[in-house]
Motif scaffolding. Sequence first.
Motif, mmCIF file in Angstrom:
data_model
loop_
_atom_site.group_PDB
_atom_site.id
_atom_site.type_symbol
_atom_site.label_atom_id
_atom_site.label_comp_id
_atom_site.label_asym_id
_atom_site.label_seq_id
_atom_site.Cartn_x
_atom_site.Cartn_y
_atom_site.Cartn_z
ATOM 1 N N LEU A 176 43.780 38.380 24.603
ATOM 2 C CA LEU A 176 44.618 39.301 25.375
ATOM 3 C C LEU A 176 44.794 38.790 26.804
ATOM 4 O O LEU A 176 44.507 39.485 27.780
ATOM 5 C CB LEU A 176 44.006 40.710 25.367
ATOM 6 N N SER A 177 45.289 37.596 26.925
ATOM 7 C CA SER A 177 45.445 36.940 28.217
ATOM 8 C C SER A 177 46.762 37.336 28.879
ATOM 9 O O SER A 177 47.630 37.957 28.253
ATOM 10 C CB SER A 177 45.428 35.426 28.014
ATOM 11 N N PRO A 178 46.950 36.970 30.157
ATOM 12 C CA PRO A 178 48.241 37.220 30.805
ATOM 13 C C PRO A 178 49.409 36.588 30.048
ATOM 14 O O PRO A 178 50.512 37.139 30.053
ATOM 15 C CB PRO A 178 48.056 36.576 32.180
ATOM 16 N N GLU B 151 46.648 41.595 40.738
ATOM 17 C CA GLU B 151 46.911 40.165 40.628
ATOM 18 C C GLU B 151 47.566 39.844 39.292
ATOM 19 O O GLU B 151 48.545 39.092 39.222
ATOM 20 C CB GLU B 151 45.578 39.422 40.770
ATOM 21 N N GLU B 152 47.035 40.438 38.224
ATOM 22 C CA GLU B 152 47.580 40.173 36.892
ATOM 23 C C GLU B 152 48.980 40.762 36.736
ATOM 24 O O GLU B 152 49.856 40.155 36.112
ATOM 25 C CB GLU B 152 46.634 40.725 35.827
ATOM 26 N N ARG C 64 43.536 44.523 29.877
ATOM 27 C CA ARG C 64 42.312 44.353 30.680
ATOM 28 C C ARG C 64 41.185 45.235 30.152
ATOM 29 O O ARG C 64 40.016 44.811 30.112
ATOM 30 C CB ARG C 64 42.588 44.673 32.156
ATOM 31 N N GLU C 65 41.507 46.450 29.753
ATOM 32 C CA GLU C 65 40.467 47.344 29.253
ATOM 33 C C GLU C 65 39.892 46.861 27.927
ATOM 34 O O GLU C 65 38.664 46.845 27.733
ATOM 35 C CB GLU C 65 41.026 48.771 29.123
ATOM 36 N N GLY D 253 36.137 45.548 27.422
ATOM 37 C CA GLY D 253 35.326 46.504 26.669
ATOM 38 C C GLY D 253 34.956 47.737 27.473
ATOM 39 O O GLY D 253 33.969 48.420 27.167
ATOM 40 N N LEU D 254 35.767 48.043 28.493
ATOM 41 C CA LEU D 254 35.468 49.182 29.372
ATOM 42 C C LEU D 254 36.766 49.674 29.996
ATOM 43 O O LEU D 254 37.622 48.870 30.389
ATOM 44 C CB LEU D 254 34.495 48.744 30.471
ATOM 45 N N THR D 255 36.936 50.994 30.087
ATOM 46 C CA THR D 255 38.128 51.538 30.730
ATOM 47 C C THR D 255 38.083 51.270 32.230
ATOM 48 O O THR D 255 37.030 50.994 32.806
ATOM 49 C CB THR D 255 38.251 53.049 30.487
ATOM 50 N N ALA D 256 39.248 51.356 32.853
ATOM 51 C CA ALA D 256 39.360 51.009 34.267
ATOM 52 C C ALA D 256 38.475 51.872 35.153
ATOM 53 O O ALA D 256 37.993 51.406 36.192
ATOM 54 C CB ALA D 256 40.819 51.121 34.704
#
Length: 371
Positions: free
Chosen positions: A297-299, A240-241, A276-277, A281-284
């Motif tokens: 860190l927004s779109p 979506e992003e 996003r990561e 605070g977490l990897t995909a």
Amino acid sequence: MSLASNDTQPTVLRQHAEQAFATELEALRKADADSGRPKPPRWKLSPWAVATYLLGGTLDDGTVISPKYIGPRRIVEIAIATLATDRALLLVGVPGTAKTWVSEHLAAAISGDSTLLVQGTAGTPEEAMRYGWNYAQLLAHGPSRDALVPSPLMRAMATGAIARIEELTRIPADVQDTLITILSEKTLPIPELGEETQAEKGFSVIATANDRDKGVNDLSSALRRRFNTVVLPLPGTAEEEIAIVSQRVQSLGKALELPEVPAAHEEIRRVVTVFRELRSGLTADGKTKLKTPSGTLSPAEAISVVAGGIALAAHFGDGTLRPADVAAGILGAVVKDASTDKLVWQEYLETVARGREGWTEFYRSCREVSA
């Protein structure tokens, strides 16, 4: 989230929504007329057509309406339904969740005019919410309607239109409370003239507020009750992003007349993944916990990074968007506080980017600009 328009004119850097999407709005007005859907007083479109304008769709005559917002449909429906009542609408979210974009398009679709705008700052005066005076006229002839300078809110009341207030929580509390009478009584007294302006049917207010600004100038309970609050979330999925960033970058590229840059999708996906990561605070894959930076860190920031990278690739590169073109932009977006964010970014590079398959060139480019 915001998407692109295909109706832009090259002579204007950024058109108002009602200009940029005039063709779509006219098609929706015709669809409304053909269907006989009911419209609230003074609305240019029916609530159904407003929702279709924001979310996109295909009309019976084959006209394709481009989506202006990607997100839960119910949020858009609640926002539109609020404006059809006597309550004002408050759009809340972190920076980059398209609050301004959504408010502009709602006003364009409902009133055909998105320009009745008050920009909230710490220095916004009461006159910006009520009215001011033409002092030459005031000194020459005394208080009169000719000497009065109406605010965007006052003009919206007089014409039954939507007024917009950006960054409501940045406005001083005593100025904010000017809205209480306007929103509750639907009238604006003018004591100097012994008159008042009463709101025509169709009048309402769309305000935006930043989640990160809580405590700057919190709304009083009396004012908050006059608003229906709708929270705009960050994109729920990476796809979506990516779609949001890709289409908005394409729109910006056309408006700025940047040369076409092929094969940008891979770098857009990488920028979105990094953001996003770090944001979560977490990897995909859910295996590595990360420190989060001070920024959002927004779109919107991802769009700026990619657009800047495309300009570099088009004018100073080989025409293909590469990791080196986005590396500096990512560094600037992530490292807002040099004392803490730099460590967060270095840790991400060494623990995530360095060993990730296909990210070797990106890692090296980021290391070079971070040195």
